[in-house]
Scaffold this motif. Structure first.
Motif, short mmCIF file in Angstrom:
data_model
loop_
_atom_site.label_atom_id
_atom_site.label_comp_id
_atom_site.label_asym_id
_atom_site.label_seq_id
_atom_site.Cartn_x
_atom_site.Cartn_y
_atom_site.Cartn_z
N VAL A 167 0.85 -1.18 0.00
CA VAL A 167 0.00 0.00 0.00
C VAL A 167 0.90 1.23 0.00
CG1 VAL A 167 -1.67 1.37 1.31
CG2 VAL A 167 -1.96 -1.11 1.14
N LEU A 168 0.54 2.21 -0.82
CA LEU A 168 1.28 3.47 -0.92
C LEU A 168 0.36 4.61 -0.53
CD1 LEU A 168 2.89 2.91 -4.44
CD2 LEU A 168 3.93 2.44 -2.24
N ALA A 169 0.94 5.63 0.10
CA ALA A 169 0.14 6.81 0.44
C ALA A 169 1.01 8.06 0.49
CB ALA A 169 -0.56 6.62 1.80
N ASN A 170 0.51 9.09 -0.16
CA ASN A 170 1.07 10.44 -0.07
C ASN A 170 -0.04 11.28 0.55
OD1 ASN A 170 2.26 12.93 -0.41
ND2 ASN A 170 2.23 12.90 -2.64
N PRO A 171 -0.25 11.15 1.87
CA PRO A 171 -1.46 11.69 2.51
C PRO A 171 -1.34 13.17 2.82
CG PRO A 171 -0.08 10.67 4.16
CD PRO A 171 0.63 10.48 2.84
N PRO A 172 -2.44 13.77 3.28
CA PRO A 172 -2.35 15.15 3.77
C PRO A 172 -1.29 15.24 4.88
CG PRO A 172 -4.64 14.46 3.60
CD PRO A 172 -3.81 13.24 3.39
N TYR A 173 -0.43 16.24 4.81
CA TYR A 173 0.71 16.32 5.72
C TYR A 173 0.38 17.01 7.05
CZ TYR A 173 3.97 15.13 1.90
OH TYR A 173 4.66 14.52 0.90
N ALA A 203 -5.62 22.63 -0.77
CA ALA A 203 -5.90 22.54 0.66
C ALA A 203 -6.23 21.12 1.07
CB ALA A 203 -7.05 23.48 1.03
N CYS A 204 -7.07 20.46 0.32
CA CYS A 204 -7.45 19.09 0.67
C CYS A 204 -6.29 18.12 0.52
CB CYS A 204 -8.62 18.63 -0.21
SG CYS A 204 -10.18 19.45 0.20
N ALA A 205 -5.38 18.40 -0.40
CA ALA A 205 -4.25 17.50 -0.60
C ALA A 205 -3.20 17.65 0.48
CB ALA A 205 -3.62 17.76 -1.98
N ARG A 206 -3.06 18.85 1.05
CA ARG A 206 -1.96 19.11 1.97
C ARG A 206 -2.38 19.22 3.43
NH1 ARG A 206 1.25 16.70 -0.41
NH2 ARG A 206 2.68 17.56 -1.95
N ALA A 252 -8.85 13.27 5.70
CA ALA A 252 -8.29 12.07 6.33
C ALA A 252 -7.12 12.47 7.23
CB ALA A 252 -7.82 11.07 5.28
N THR A 253 -7.07 11.87 8.42
CA THR A 253 -5.98 12.11 9.35
C THR A 253 -4.90 11.05 9.16
OG1 THR A 253 -6.94 10.71 11.07
CG2 THR A 253 -7.62 13.04 11.02
N LEU A 254 -3.79 11.24 9.85
CA LEU A 254 -2.72 10.25 9.84
C LEU A 254 -3.24 8.88 10.29
CD1 LEU A 254 0.25 9.41 9.60
CD2 LEU A 254 0.61 10.33 11.90
N THR A 255 -4.02 8.86 11.35
CA THR A 255 -4.58 7.60 11.83
C THR A 255 -5.48 6.95 10.79
OG1 THR A 255 -4.49 8.33 14.14
CG2 THR A 255 -6.00 6.53 13.63
N ASP A 256 -6.25 7.76 10.07
CA ASP A 256 -7.13 7.22 9.02
C ASP A 256 -6.33 6.48 7.95
OD1 ASP A 256 -9.49 8.26 10.12
OD2 ASP A 256 -9.28 10.16 9.04
N VAL A 257 -5.24 7.07 7.51
CA VAL A 257 -4.48 6.46 6.41
C VAL A 257 -3.76 5.20 6.89
CG1 VAL A 257 -2.35 7.82 6.66
CG2 VAL A 257 -3.00 6.95 4.43
#
Length: 252
Positions: A119-125, A140-143, A148-153
């Motif tokens: 699984v790969l993720a470049n999540p909101p930072y 805004a939604c991407a960064r 989604a939070t860190l825990t969500d991903v």
């Protein structure tokens, strides 16, 4: 590659890999170096099934399609999901990549449990309360952690991964402690870590981390830093090689 008609605010960029190109909407979030580095960070195998959480334009699946059996990509934004699907079709990869519009916080409704090898993720930072939020919705939604939070991903990655599967993510060095804790709480242990520095004399501003489901704690390999720019501002040889601009050795 199939011919496509570009819409308003769209441009066609060359991925410099297998003749592939990508459509990007300049009013939405366009991919950048972090996505390219993440795509090249894991070690893939030809029989692997890969899932990307939050694919955006679909750049990562396009970059790794030759190395794995199949890539599933989920994206919450209808605009970006449609764009990613167009990119797949344009590059004639419909049999190799599947784009699904959906929210990976509800991943149980999207995919069977433990059905992926990587699984790969470049999540909101950044948390929403951090700093000045860019008001452009795509950026805004991407960064920032609107969707989604860190825990969500991390939770979504664990659900999707087989035992022994690998979760690779690009994120901010300042959140390393939170990331390790979240991974540990979801039965994953970090095994590879690489800091990314804008220049050799600058502090890291990105990091690449890979964890393994069900692994024993410890044994984290901290790789040598990845330096992006030389002193004169040009790309280093390793970055040029990642972008396909010249040959250079890879760290193993």
């Amino acid at each position: 590659m199939r011919e496509v008609a570009l819409g308003e605010h769209e441009r066609l960029d060359d991925l410099m890999r297998s003749g592939r190109k990508i459509i990007q909407n300049t009013r939405e979030f366009c991919f950048s170096l972090d996505a390219v580095l993440l795509a090249h960070f894991p070690r893939y195998r030809s029989r692997q099934r890969v899932l990307e959480l939050g694919t955006g334009t679909g750049v990562i699946p396009l970059l790794i399609a030759d190395e794995v059996a199949h890539v599933e990509a989920v994206e919450i934004s209808p605009v970006m999901a449609e764009l990613a699907a167009r990119n797949v079709h344009m590059n004639e990869l419909d049999e190799k990549i599947t784009v699904k519009e959906g929210d990976y916080r509800a991943i149980r409704s999207l995919y069977p449990a433990e059905s992926f090898d990587t699984v790969l993720a470049n999540p909101p930072y950044r948390p929403v309360a951090h700093g000045q939020v860019n008001k452009m919705s795509g950026v805004a939604c991407a960064r920032h952690e609107f969707t989604a939070t860190l825990t969500d991903v991390v939770c979504a990655a664990r659900y999707a991964l087989k035992f022994g599967g690998r979760f690779a993510m690009v994120h901010l060095p300042e959140r390393l402690g939170e990331i390790i804790v979240a991974m540990h709480e979801h039965q994953m242990e970090p095994k590879r870590l690489r800091m990314v520095q804008p220049k050799a004399d600058k502090a890291p501003n990105m990091m690449l981390i890979e964890a393994v489901v069900g692994a024993a704690p410890g044994g984290l390999k901290v790789m040598s830093p990845l330096i992006v720019h030389r002193g004169d501002g040009s790309y280093t040889e390793e970055i040029l090689a990642i972008y396909g601009m010249q040959d250079a050795g890879e760290e193993t």
